[in-house]
Design an enzyme around this catalytic site. Structure first.
Site, PDB file in Angstrom:
ATOM      1  N   ARG A  41      11.638  -5.392   4.789  1.00  0.00           N
ATOM      2  CA  ARG A  41      11.389  -3.978   4.462  1.00  0.00           C
ATOM      3  C   ARG A  41      12.335  -3.006   5.173  1.00  0.00           C
ATOM      4  O   ARG A  41      12.765  -3.244   6.295  1.00  0.00           O
ATOM      5  CB  ARG A  41       9.964  -3.579   4.885  1.00  0.00           C
ATOM      6  CG  ARG A  41       8.903  -4.313   4.150  1.00  0.00           C
ATOM      7  CD  ARG A  41       7.568  -3.625   4.193  1.00  0.00           C
ATOM      8  NE  ARG A  41       7.015  -3.373   5.516  1.00  0.00           N
ATOM      9  CZ  ARG A  41       5.735  -3.077   5.707  1.00  0.00           C
ATOM     10  NH1 ARG A  41       4.911  -2.982   4.676  1.00  0.00           N
ATOM     11  NH2 ARG A  41       5.281  -2.862   6.921  1.00  0.00           N
TER      12      ARG A  41
ATOM     13  N   ARG B 178      -9.512   1.228   8.745  1.00  0.00           N
ATOM     14  CA  ARG B 178      -9.139  -0.156   9.051  1.00  0.00           C
ATOM     15  C   ARG B 178     -10.234  -0.873   9.820  1.00  0.00           C
ATOM     16  O   ARG B 178     -10.083  -2.065  10.118  1.00  0.00           O
ATOM     17  CB  ARG B 178      -7.859  -0.160   9.892  1.00  0.00           C
ATOM     18  CG  ARG B 178      -6.568  -0.476   9.123  1.00  0.00           C
ATOM     19  CD  ARG B 178      -5.432  -0.363  10.106  1.00  0.00           C
ATOM     20  NE  ARG B 178      -4.224  -1.047   9.807  1.00  0.00           N
ATOM     21  CZ  ARG B 178      -3.146  -0.468   9.261  1.00  0.00           C
ATOM     22  NH1 ARG B 178      -3.189   0.768   8.848  1.00  0.00           N
ATOM     23  NH2 ARG B 178      -2.036  -1.164   9.128  1.00  0.00           N
TER      24      ARG B 178
ATOM     25  N   LYS C 116       0.831  -1.214   0.000  1.00  0.00           N
ATOM     26  CA  LYS C 116       0.000   0.000   0.000  1.00  0.00           C
ATOM     27  C   LYS C 116       0.865   1.264   0.000  1.00  0.00           C
ATOM     28  O   LYS C 116       0.619   2.191  -0.764  1.00  0.00           O
ATOM     29  CB  LYS C 116      -0.931   0.030   1.227  1.00  0.00           C
ATOM     30  CG  LYS C 116      -1.930  -1.099   1.293  1.00  0.00           C
ATOM     31  CD  LYS C 116      -2.926  -0.915   2.432  1.00  0.00           C
ATOM     32  CE  LYS C 116      -2.299  -0.891   3.812  1.00  0.00           C
ATOM     33  NZ  LYS C 116      -1.673  -2.180   4.212  1.00  0.00           N
TER      34      LYS C 116
ATOM     35  N   ARG D 188      11.183  -0.842  10.652  1.00  0.00           N
ATOM     36  CA  ARG D 188      10.150  -0.572  11.648  1.00  0.00           C
ATOM     37  C   ARG D 188      10.183  -1.602  12.764  1.00  0.00           C
ATOM     38  O   ARG D 188      10.357  -2.791  12.509  1.00  0.00           O
ATOM     39  CB  ARG D 188       8.773  -0.594  10.983  1.00  0.00           C
ATOM     40  CG  ARG D 188       8.442   0.696  10.297  1.00  0.00           C
ATOM     41  CD  ARG D 188       7.230   0.584   9.440  1.00  0.00           C
ATOM     42  NE  ARG D 188       6.100  -0.090  10.060  1.00  0.00           N
ATOM     43  CZ  ARG D 188       4.911  -0.179   9.499  1.00  0.00           C
ATOM     44  NH1 ARG D 188       4.705   0.372   8.319  1.00  0.00           N
ATOM     45  NH2 ARG D 188       3.928  -0.804  10.099  1.00  0.00           N
TER      46      ARG D 188
ATOM     47  N   ARG E 206      -0.493  -8.687  13.267  1.00  0.00           N
ATOM     48  CA  ARG E 206      -0.991  -7.625  12.374  1.00  0.00           C
ATOM     49  C   ARG E 206      -1.847  -8.229  11.258  1.00  0.00           C
ATOM     50  O   ARG E 206      -2.855  -7.645  10.868  1.00  0.00           O
ATOM     51  CB  ARG E 206       0.189  -6.826  11.807  1.00  0.00           C
ATOM     52  CG  ARG E 206       0.857  -5.962  12.887  1.00  0.00           C
ATOM     53  CD  ARG E 206       2.192  -5.407  12.437  1.00  0.00           C
ATOM     54  NE  ARG E 206       2.096  -4.546  11.284  1.00  0.00           N
ATOM     55  CZ  ARG E 206       3.108  -4.285  10.466  1.00  0.00           C
ATOM     56  NH1 ARG E 206       4.287  -4.826  10.681  1.00  0.00           N
ATOM     57  NH2 ARG E 206       2.944  -3.486   9.451  1.00  0.00           N
TER      58      ARG E 206
HETATM   59  P1  AMP Z   1       0.886   0.797   8.959  1.00  0.00           P
HETATM   60  O1  AMP Z   1       2.059   1.713   8.797  1.00  0.00           O
HETATM   61  O2  AMP Z   1      -0.288   1.193   8.115  1.00  0.00           O
HETATM   62  O3  AMP Z   1       1.261  -0.655   8.787  1.00  0.00           O
HETATM   63  O4  AMP Z   1       0.402   0.954  10.476  1.00  0.00           O
HETATM   64  C1  AMP Z   1       1.250   0.635  11.552  1.00  0.00           C
HETATM   65  C2  AMP Z   1       0.447   0.465  12.816  1.00  0.00           C
HETATM   66  O5  AMP Z   1      -0.225   1.700  13.117  1.00  0.00           O
HETATM   67  C3  AMP Z   1      -0.664  -0.574  12.732  1.00  0.00           C
HETATM   68  O6  AMP Z   1      -0.197  -1.889  12.976  1.00  0.00           O
HETATM   69  C4  AMP Z   1      -1.603  -0.066  13.821  1.00  0.00           C
HETATM   70  O7  AMP Z   1      -1.109  -0.378  15.102  1.00  0.00           O
HETATM   71  C5  AMP Z   1      -1.519   1.447  13.653  1.00  0.00           C
HETATM   72  N1  AMP Z   1      -2.521   1.966  12.686  1.00  0.00           N
HETATM   73  C6  AMP Z   1      -2.278   2.535  11.477  1.00  0.00           C
HETATM   74  N2  AMP Z   1      -3.418   2.902  10.874  1.00  0.00           N
HETATM   75  C7  AMP Z   1      -4.417   2.543  11.714  1.00  0.00           C
HETATM   76  C8  AMP Z   1      -5.827   2.632  11.654  1.00  0.00           C
HETATM   77  N3  AMP Z   1      -6.465   3.169  10.587  1.00  0.00           N
HETATM   78  N4  AMP Z   1      -6.541   2.166  12.717  1.00  0.00           N
HETATM   79  C9  AMP Z   1      -5.924   1.630  13.789  1.00  0.00           C
HETATM   80  N5  AMP Z   1      -4.599   1.495  13.904  1.00  0.00           N
HETATM   81  C10 AMP Z   1      -3.840   1.943  12.879  1.00  0.00           C
END
Ligand code: AMP
Length: 227
Positions: free
Chosen positions: A136, A97, A22, A170, A181
């Protein structure tokens, strides 16, 4: 930048499990169409780094691979969507999400007279996601994403885009966190595919192909919905 197909602010949503690509695809669409990538993950990591109240609440949940509370995420995205640079259109990467977040987004867009052009589902084989995620890294200088196998940086480890020698991984990309996740995705986010299908805005792209092939398919979809 190709802005010829843009006649009104577009709202695109990228749906897919962690590792589907994404972020990579959002950055490519951002450059190609002049849209702004809004990643709630990036916004939350910035809040954690800045030590804001929201960041302090989100930190432990993020490290454990769970979802941050809807209230926090909705407040963050609402603030960011109000910024001037979002007027040309946005790519939502990692938001919504949950169904509650999707409903909040619908209400927010209705209040500003906007609509969702497309929710693009990046279709992937779940079993490949752990490998994709564990390789990554991200450039600390410009944010460009890399993968040890699929999109490596220069041989000396520096960024191909800005030359920065510093690439970071990360904390939540550890193998033990990735499974959680993926579970969170299936339990709470995957139902949004049905949600957006019912709303008539769902599009699907095969995201197991080469990055450039996926980017081409995404661009075709985006052009078709930005009228
Ligand atoms: P990402 O960078 O999109 O993989 O997000 C990293 C982490 O941020 C996720 O594993 C969640 O803990 C949190 N997170 C990101 N976006 C959301 C969302 N829309 N709702 C809830 N938690 C989120």
């Amino acid at each position: 930048m190709n802005v010829d197909v843009m006649t009104r602010p577009a709202v695109l949503i990228l749906l897919g499990p962690p590792g589907a690509g994404k972020g990579t695809q959002a950055r490519m669409l951002q450059e190609k169409f002049g849209l702004v990538q809004l990643s709630t993950g990036d916004l939350l990591r910035a809040a954690v780094a800045a030590g804001t109240a929201a960041g302090q609440q989100a930190k432990a949940v993020m490290e454990a691979g769970g979802l941050v509370s809807d209230d926090i995420v909705i407040a963050i995205i609402k603030d960011r969507l109000a910024d001037e640079d979002c007027r040309n259109g946005v790519i939502l990467d990692g938001f919504p999400r949950t169904t509650v977040q999707a409903q909040a987004l619908d209400a927010l867009l209705a209040s500003t007279g906007q609509r969702i052009n497309a929710a693009i589902s990046l279709q992937v084989d779940d079993t490949a996601m752990v490998d994709r995620i564990s390789g990554r890294s991200t450039c600390a200088g410009c944010g460009e994403g890399y993968h040890d196998t699929f999109k490596p940086p220069h041989d000396d480890g520096s960024c191909r885009k800005c030359g920065s020698p510093e690439l970071t991984r990360r904390a939540d990309d550890k193998a033990e966190t990735v499974a959680g996740r993926l579970d969170a995705y299936h339990a709470q986010t995957a139902p949004l595919i049905t949600y957006y299908d019912a709303a008539g805005v769902l599009q699907s792209v095969d995201a197991m192909a080469e990055i450039d092939q996926v980017a081409g398919d995404m661009a075709t979809v985006v052009k078709s919905v930005m009228s």
